[in-house]
Design an enzyme around this catalytic site. Structure first.
Site, PDB file in Angstrom:
ATOM      1  NE  ARG A  34      -3.775  -0.250   2.458  1.00 22.71           N
ATOM      2  CZ  ARG A  34      -4.735  -0.206   3.375  1.00 22.71           C
ATOM      3  NH1 ARG A  34      -4.823  -1.173   4.282  1.00 22.71           N
ATOM      4  NH2 ARG A  34      -5.606   0.776   3.402  1.00 22.71           N
TER       5      ARG A  34
ATOM      6  CG  ASP B 174     -14.371   2.982   4.689  1.00 25.57           C
ATOM      7  OD1 ASP B 174     -13.669   2.577   3.751  1.00 25.57           O
ATOM      8  OD2 ASP B 174     -13.903   3.492   5.718  1.00 25.57           O
TER       9      ASP B 174
ATOM     10  CB  SER C  39     -12.584  10.986   2.452  1.00 27.42           C
ATOM     11  OG  SER C  39     -12.665   9.849   1.635  1.00 27.42           O
TER      12      SER C  39
ATOM     13  NE  ARG D  24     -14.912  -0.463   6.141  1.00 20.14           N
ATOM     14  CZ  ARG D  24     -15.367  -0.211   7.366  1.00 20.14           C
ATOM     15  NH1 ARG D  24     -16.462  -0.796   7.797  1.00 20.14           N
ATOM     16  NH2 ARG D  24     -14.721   0.636   8.155  1.00 20.14           N
TER      17      ARG D  24
END
Length: 417
Positions: free
Chosen positions: A98, A298, A172, A373
């Protein structure tokens, strides 16, 4: 752990207590470490929050945050100003894929001493803590708001504060506003206007105070989905789900759930800190819905699965940050929704699910890709058909009590392997 989930009970209602927001908790834990006058209540019991607490209390040279992306970003800024401390900040194999270059380069511009030990631009990071003298930096704003929040919190500890100039479309925004509001609760002067954030030194933050963390809205999304999907079950009597503890005026961007799920026939009502979800029985479902989720990415997985189960199409945009989460969430959604019989297309920043009348395929094994998730977003579909969830324990990253809370609502569970 492979978990079979189904729902044959005559009821689908009950009261659920959800612990504090992971997003608020992790910000407040950093602020508590920077300004030790804070006492916290209702902190998240998620793996991510526990990883953050462990990292902040550790004096070890190597700090491993495993899969916790928020911890990686916030702690990079935090450790960069811990004078005289050398820290190797590392994580899981996925974490080492990442990107971190944008945040690290911004900190280096301020004078931080950070090096990439393996692959340029990616963790692990070797951080030599020092006092930062510069007080102005420019940052690309279209990748992750957590980079911005990391700088904001760190900036409150700098002698001259910090001015952050944001380059490009800001991602965001509610999460930046959350950080801003939490700084204000500590009496730290901070402004966010246009493309500029100004953080003043937190000299007035020594006053002792107690802060209660609001419960997590992204965790609430799965109960919105359950109520929406209950329309297809034709229960004899309508059932409601009450979740606590929530605020009508929330700092969390995912509170947009109230308006989003109104489009799918879910009614939200408050009584004190309790939020009750019920089904609008007379509601006619739309053929498709279009949403820009740039401020609340999300909850994209939950919404896509809700629409699949309802036969409603959806076009979701503003999802570019999902490519660099625990997994490539857009590709993961495409794979699993296709297995269930849905017709879905994704790009690097949006998702389109076509409306369909056919029921979803049953007894499908849902891969979770080490992503909490994915497990929780698909679980509500078990209200309609039995499902198998791979690596079901992954939910502990953000919501350890998830499967127990689903039992309260009549979901049966069986460990297969």
């Amino acid at each position: 752990m492979l978990l079979k989930v189904h729902h044959t009970a005559a009821h689908c209602g009950g009261d659920i207590q959800i612990t504090g927001s992971k997003s608020e908790t992790n910000r407040l834990l950093i602020l508590q470490a920077l300004f030790d006058s804070i006492t916290l209540k209702n902190v998240s019991n998620s793996d991510d929050a526990q990883v953050m607490q462990k990292a902040l209390s550790s004096s070890d040279e190597v700090v491993d945050i495993h899969h916790a992306g928020t911890a990686m970003r916030f702690l990079t800024a935090y450790f960069s100003i811990q004078e005289g401390r050398d820290t190797l900040l590392t994580g899981s194999a996925r974490m080492q894929e990442r990107p971190m270059a944008i945040l690290v380069e911004a900190l280096q511009e301020l004078g931080a001493q950070i090096t990439f030990t393996h692959n340029e631009g990616y963790p692990p990071l070797q951080i030599k803590g020092k006092a930062l003298q510069r007080d102005e930096v420019t940052l690309k704003a279209n990748v992750s708001s957590q980079y911005i929040s990391a700088l904001m919190m760190m900036g409150a500890k700098l002698d001259n504060g910090l001015t952050v100039h944001l380059d490009g479309k800001i991602t965001s925004v509610p999460y930046i506003n959350m950080t801003l509001a939490l700084l204000h609760q500590l009496d730290i002067e901070a402004t966010f206007e246009g493309q500029k954030i100004v953080i003043k030194p937190g000299r007035n933050s020594a006053v002792a105070r107690e802060i209660t963390v609001e419960s997590d809205w992204s965790s609430a999304s799965y109960f919105y989905s359950i109520v929406a999907l209950s329309r297809k079950r034709n229960f004899n009597t309508p059932h409601t789900i009450t979740i606590a503890s929530y605020k009508e005026s929330s700092l969390q961007g995912d509170a947009a759930l109230r308006e989003i799920y109104k489009q799918l026939g879910v009614v939200s009502s408050f009584a004190g800190d309790k939020l009750t979800l019920s089904l609008n029985q007379d509601f006619e479902l739309p053929e498709t819905i279009t949403l820009d989720l740039a401020n609340s990415p999300d909850i994209a997985q939950t919404i896509a699965v809700s629409c699949l189960g309802l036969g409603v199409g959806c076009h979701l945009t503003g999802l570019h940050t999902l490519k660099i989460k625990e997994t490539d969430r857009l590709e993961a959604l495409r794979e699993e929704i296709t297995k269930l019989g849905g017709s879905i297309m994704v790009t690097n920043q949006d998702l389109t699910l076509l409306p369909q009348k056919a029921a979803v395929n049953e007894n499908i094994t849902i891969a979770t890709y080490h992503d909490h998730r994915m497990a929780m977003a698909f679980a509500p579909l078990a209200l309609q058909v039995p499902l198998l969830i791979e690596d079901a324990g992954v939910v502990s990253k953000s919501y350890p009590d998830f499967w127990t809370d689903l039992e309260v609502l009549g979901f049966g569970q069986e460990i297969i392997g």
